[in-house]
Design a protein around this motif. Structure first.
Motif, short mmCIF file in Angstrom:
data_model
loop_
_atom_site.label_atom_id
_atom_site.label_comp_id
_atom_site.label_asym_id
_atom_site.label_seq_id
_atom_site.Cartn_x
_atom_site.Cartn_y
_atom_site.Cartn_z
N HIS A 426 5.22 9.11 20.64
CA HIS A 426 3.81 9.46 20.79
C HIS A 426 3.06 9.46 19.46
CE1 HIS A 426 5.31 10.84 24.69
NE2 HIS A 426 4.08 10.73 25.11
N SER A 427 3.62 8.85 18.43
CA SER A 427 2.95 8.79 17.12
C SER A 427 2.24 7.47 16.93
CB SER A 427 3.97 8.99 15.99
OG SER A 427 4.88 7.91 15.92
N MET A 428 1.14 7.49 16.17
CA MET A 428 0.40 6.28 15.82
C MET A 428 -0.23 6.44 14.45
SD MET A 428 -1.58 4.61 19.06
CE MET A 428 -2.89 5.82 19.16
N ALA A 429 -0.35 5.33 13.73
CA ALA A 429 -1.05 5.33 12.45
C ALA A 429 -1.85 4.05 12.32
CB ALA A 429 -0.06 5.43 11.29
N CYS A 430 -2.96 4.12 11.60
CA CYS A 430 -3.73 2.92 11.26
C CYS A 430 -3.06 2.23 10.07
CB CYS A 430 -5.16 3.31 10.91
SG CYS A 430 -5.33 4.14 9.31
N PRO A 431 -3.43 0.98 9.74
CA PRO A 431 -2.79 0.30 8.60
C PRO A 431 -3.10 0.95 7.25
CG PRO A 431 -3.81 -1.30 10.06
CD PRO A 431 -4.27 0.05 10.52
N SER A 432 -4.37 1.26 7.00
CA SER A 432 -4.81 1.80 5.71
C SER A 432 -4.25 0.97 4.54
CB SER A 432 -4.44 3.29 5.58
OG SER A 432 -5.17 3.88 4.51
N MET A 433 -3.63 1.63 3.56
CA MET A 433 -3.14 0.93 2.38
C MET A 433 -2.02 -0.03 2.75
SD MET A 433 -4.99 2.40 0.07
CE MET A 433 -5.76 3.95 -0.45
N PRO A 434 -1.93 -1.18 2.05
CA PRO A 434 -2.77 -1.59 0.92
C PRO A 434 -3.89 -2.55 1.30
CG PRO A 434 -0.85 -2.98 1.00
CD PRO A 434 -0.74 -2.04 2.18
N THR A 435 -4.06 -2.82 2.63
CA THR A 435 -4.99 -3.90 3.00
C THR A 435 -6.39 -3.42 3.34
OG1 THR A 435 -4.07 -3.79 5.25
CG2 THR A 435 -3.17 -5.46 3.78
N CYS A 436 -6.53 -2.29 4.03
CA CYS A 436 -7.85 -1.88 4.50
C CYS A 436 -8.72 -1.41 3.35
CB CYS A 436 -7.72 -0.78 5.56
SG CYS A 436 -9.32 -0.23 6.20
N GLY A 437 -9.92 -1.97 3.26
CA GLY A 437 -10.84 -1.60 2.21
C GLY A 437 -11.44 -0.22 2.37
N LEU A 438 -11.33 0.37 3.57
CA LEU A 438 -11.89 1.70 3.82
C LEU A 438 -10.87 2.81 3.63
CD1 LEU A 438 -13.96 0.90 7.04
CD2 LEU A 438 -14.78 1.00 4.69
N GLY A 439 -9.60 2.46 3.54
CA GLY A 439 -8.55 3.46 3.43
C GLY A 439 -8.68 4.31 2.18
N ILE A 440 -8.55 5.61 2.34
CA ILE A 440 -8.61 6.55 1.22
C ILE A 440 -7.22 7.08 0.91
CG2 ILE A 440 -9.54 8.78 0.46
CD1 ILE A 440 -11.92 8.23 2.36
N ALA A 441 -6.43 7.30 1.95
CA ALA A 441 -5.07 7.81 1.80
C ALA A 441 -4.11 6.92 2.57
CB ALA A 441 -4.99 9.25 2.31
N GLU A 442 -2.83 7.09 2.32
CA GLU A 442 -1.82 6.33 3.05
C GLU A 442 -1.82 6.72 4.52
OE1 GLU A 442 0.02 3.91 2.10
OE2 GLU A 442 0.09 3.99 -0.09
N SER A 443 -1.39 5.80 5.37
CA SER A 443 -1.26 6.11 6.79
C SER A 443 0.00 5.45 7.35
CB SER A 443 -2.51 5.65 7.56
OG SER A 443 -2.43 6.03 8.91
N GLU A 444 -0.03 4.14 7.61
CA GLU A 444 1.13 3.48 8.19
C GLU A 444 2.37 3.64 7.32
OE1 GLU A 444 2.66 -1.03 9.34
OE2 GLU A 444 0.52 -0.65 9.17
N ARG A 445 2.19 3.63 6.01
CA ARG A 445 3.34 3.74 5.13
C ARG A 445 3.81 5.18 4.96
NH1 ARG A 445 1.96 -0.38 0.14
NH2 ARG A 445 0.48 1.28 -0.38
N ALA A 446 2.96 6.14 5.34
CA ALA A 446 3.32 7.55 5.17
C ALA A 446 3.85 8.21 6.43
CB ALA A 446 2.09 8.33 4.67
N LEU A 447 3.31 7.83 7.59
CA LEU A 447 3.62 8.56 8.81
C LEU A 447 5.09 8.51 9.22
CD1 LEU A 447 2.52 10.36 11.04
CD2 LEU A 447 1.99 8.30 12.37
N PRO A 448 5.80 7.39 9.08
CA PRO A 448 7.20 7.39 9.52
C PRO A 448 8.04 8.51 8.92
CG PRO A 448 6.49 5.14 9.14
CD PRO A 448 5.37 6.03 8.65
N ALA A 449 7.93 8.74 7.64
CA ALA A 449 8.72 9.81 7.01
C ALA A 449 8.26 11.18 7.50
CB ALA A 449 8.61 9.72 5.49
#
Length: 564
Positions: A426-449
């Motif tokens: 039931h977890s989801m994350a947006c891409p964010s870093m390093p591709t999205c220009g609007l990303g402020i913090a990590e998301s896809e790379r942070a949520l798994p851990a």
């Protein structure tokens, strides 16, 4: 509202774009690595965003070099339904022109990342070769229309699907610019003053993006109320009795502006199937004519609905339609879970839904997901459905095929849904870093851990089997719908997140801000005491989100937020 005074910069660009042509053709031939700001905005309507590798920005700037530019391409795949051959085309294009990965979005489509400007046209042409377009993937228009992804069969479901496809056609941009630029179509001669103005969108299209979702009464797996128009199908035997429409949903907010909020769509009307298209087009036309074109922070239709009210909106729609609208039906929801695992179909068929973490299809050292899916698509030619929770369903299998596919997935290191915890599924994350220009913090790379720490915490508390939804985004725009998660993490600055609690499991209530600026390493420890209290104080069958809502955010803050 929004029709007088100063237009926003992007509104001016749209009006000067020559009906979405801009100078894209010239820019594709100029030998540079990136597009101008004006063309970037126009390109969004064609389904592509300019991005750059933000991991490399500082070093490249230090070396006096330009950014590592690339393009993201987003397709339009209504309801997320694909053939195996269409899937394989995306797989090939990702390898030939992209970064080797495919990403299932929360709107049931594919994004390809890492496309160089020089390869943009060939990639878009390649997508169109399998009868899929990117027009409508992005931009201030109706985006990819989503639906419940369950592989139901029968006349009722077939009729809803046909109504969806008809509505997609009726709300698609009619500009010839797309075919001119990407498919070498015949170029219109506009020198005589002829206007190719779109009959629905006009010269300037909509004030902001516009989202539509279909689902069946009782099943809210697609978070239908998060859309500008929510369409809920009612069944009468094998026929569609009609649709209840709700309007004014949207997830985005601006963290620094307390006047911006996520909203769920409000009940609007009931329509017969033959009234659906005209009613939806009328709703869109009202947003086109009255939506805010001065300040894009308030340009979504949800703000128009909140400002003017449902009754004003209904009166305006009835005046344009020339008849009264029937009142909406009461809706009862039974589930909002994604359709995963083995499902029985008609005539002995089997469908297989499986979890794809954050929608990213790629190969790693421990999991060869992209390779095994390529093998499965080639060997078995299943039907393919993407879900709005970023997962995949393979349809039209036999029992033997399903068993063989499950074996292949396990051999490739891909766990089946019954082998995974509910909180992960039931977890989801947006891409964010390093591709999205609007990303402020990590998301896809942070949520798994972070989710795996939650798995340990829940197991410790005896709550391992609780289907608690956790969603994370790298900014307040809310692409992974964090505001209707039981636990939502929204990036505020690098490494820190606003923490939201208390949405309903059925997607019918937004959550509330519990605490601001929580460091990533403290997210689990911040929620842990609330999970412990939930275990000890919950009512029978009460979900975590309902518990937080019942107790109240202020009461939870008094108990669990330390006094600074």
């Amino acid at each position: 509202m929004g029709q007088e005074g100063k237009l926003s910069k992007i509104e001016i660009i749209k009006r000067n774009s020559n009906y979405l042509r801009g100078t894209i053709v010239e820019a594709l031939q100029d030998g540079t690595s990136h597009f101008s700001e004006e063309n970037i905005q126009v390109l969004k309507f064609h389904g592509t965003y300019q991005q750059d590798d933000r991991d490399l920005r500082r070093q490249l700037t230090k070396e006096g070099k330009e950014r590592a530019y690339s393009m993201m391409i987003r397709a339009r795949i209504p309801g997320g339904v694909l053939s195996a051959d269409q899937y394989l085309q995306f797989d090939k294009l990702a390898d030939d022109y992209g970064n080797g990965t495919m990403r299932i979005t929360t709107r049931q489509t594919f994004q390809l990342h890492g496309i160089l400007k020089a390869n943009l046209k060939e990639t878009i042409k390649g997508i169109n070769e399998v009868l899929i377009t990117t027009l409508g993937g992005c931009g201030d228009q109706v985006r990819n229309t989503v639906s419940c992804a369950a592989p139901h069969e029968g006349p009722f479901y077939d009729a809803v699907r046909q109504d969806l496809l008809k509505l997609v056609d009726a709300t698609s941009a009619k500009t010839n610019a797309y075919h001119e630029i990407w498919l070498d179509g015949e170029k219109l001669d506009l020198s005589d003053g002829t206007s190719p103005e779109d009959p629905l969108y006009g010269e300037a299209y909509l004030p902001r993006k516009f989202k539509i979702a279909f689902t069946y009464e009782g099943d809210n797996c697609c978070d239908v109320y998060s859309n500008d128009i929510a369409i809920i199908a009612h069944r009468d035997g094998d026929e569609v009795e009609g649709y209840t429409l709700a309007i004014g949903g949207g997830m985005g907010r601006t963290a620094s502006d307390k006047h911006t909020h996520p909203f769920l769509a409000q009940a609007f009307c009931f329509v017969k199937p033959d009234e659906l298209i005209e009613t939806c087009r009328t709703v869109i036309s009202i947003q086109r004519d009255f939506g805010n074109r001065e300040n894009r922070k308030f340009a979504r239709m949800k703000y128009l609905v909140q400002e003017r009210g449902i009754e004003w909106f209904r009166t305006e729609a009835e005046a344009r339609l020339g008849h009264a609208l029937a009142l909406p039906r009461e809706i009862e929801w039974k589930s909002a879970h994604d359709h995963l695992g083995r499902m029985s179909g008609a005539n002995g068929q089997v469908h297989l839904g499986f979890f794809i973490e954050n929608g990213r299809i790629h190969d790693t050292e421990s999991m060869k997901l992209k390779s095994v899916l390529r093998d499965i698509m080639t060997t078995y030619q299943p039907g393919v459905r993407m879900t709005t929770q970023q997962n995949l369903i393979l349809t039209g299998l036999t029992e033997e095929m399903a068993s063989e596919i499950e074996g292949k997935l396990r051999d490739a290191g891909v766990k089946l849904v019954e082998e995974q915890t509910p909180v992960l599924v039931h977890s989801m994350a947006c891409p964010s870093m390093p591709t999205c220009g609007l990303g402020i913090a990590e998301s896809e790379r942070a949520l798994p851990a972070i989710v795996r720490k939650f798995e340990s915490a829940l197991a410790e508390l005896g709550l391992r089997d609780e289907p608690i939804s956790i969603r994370m985004t790298g900014c307040a725009n809310g692409c992974a719908r964090p505001y209707i998660a039981e636990i939502g993490f929204v990036g505020r600055v690098i490494g820190k997140y606003d923490l939201f609690l208390g949405a309903s499991a059925e997607g019918t209530r937004t959550n509330q801000l519990f605490r601001e600026m929580v460091p990533a390493e403290e997210l689990v420890s911040t929620v842990y005491p609330i999970l412990k209290a939930f275990r000890e104080e919950r009512l029978p069958a009460e979900t975590f989100g309902d518990y937080c809502n019942r107790v109240g955010i202020e009461a939870l803050q008094e108990r669990f937020v330390p006094v600074s």
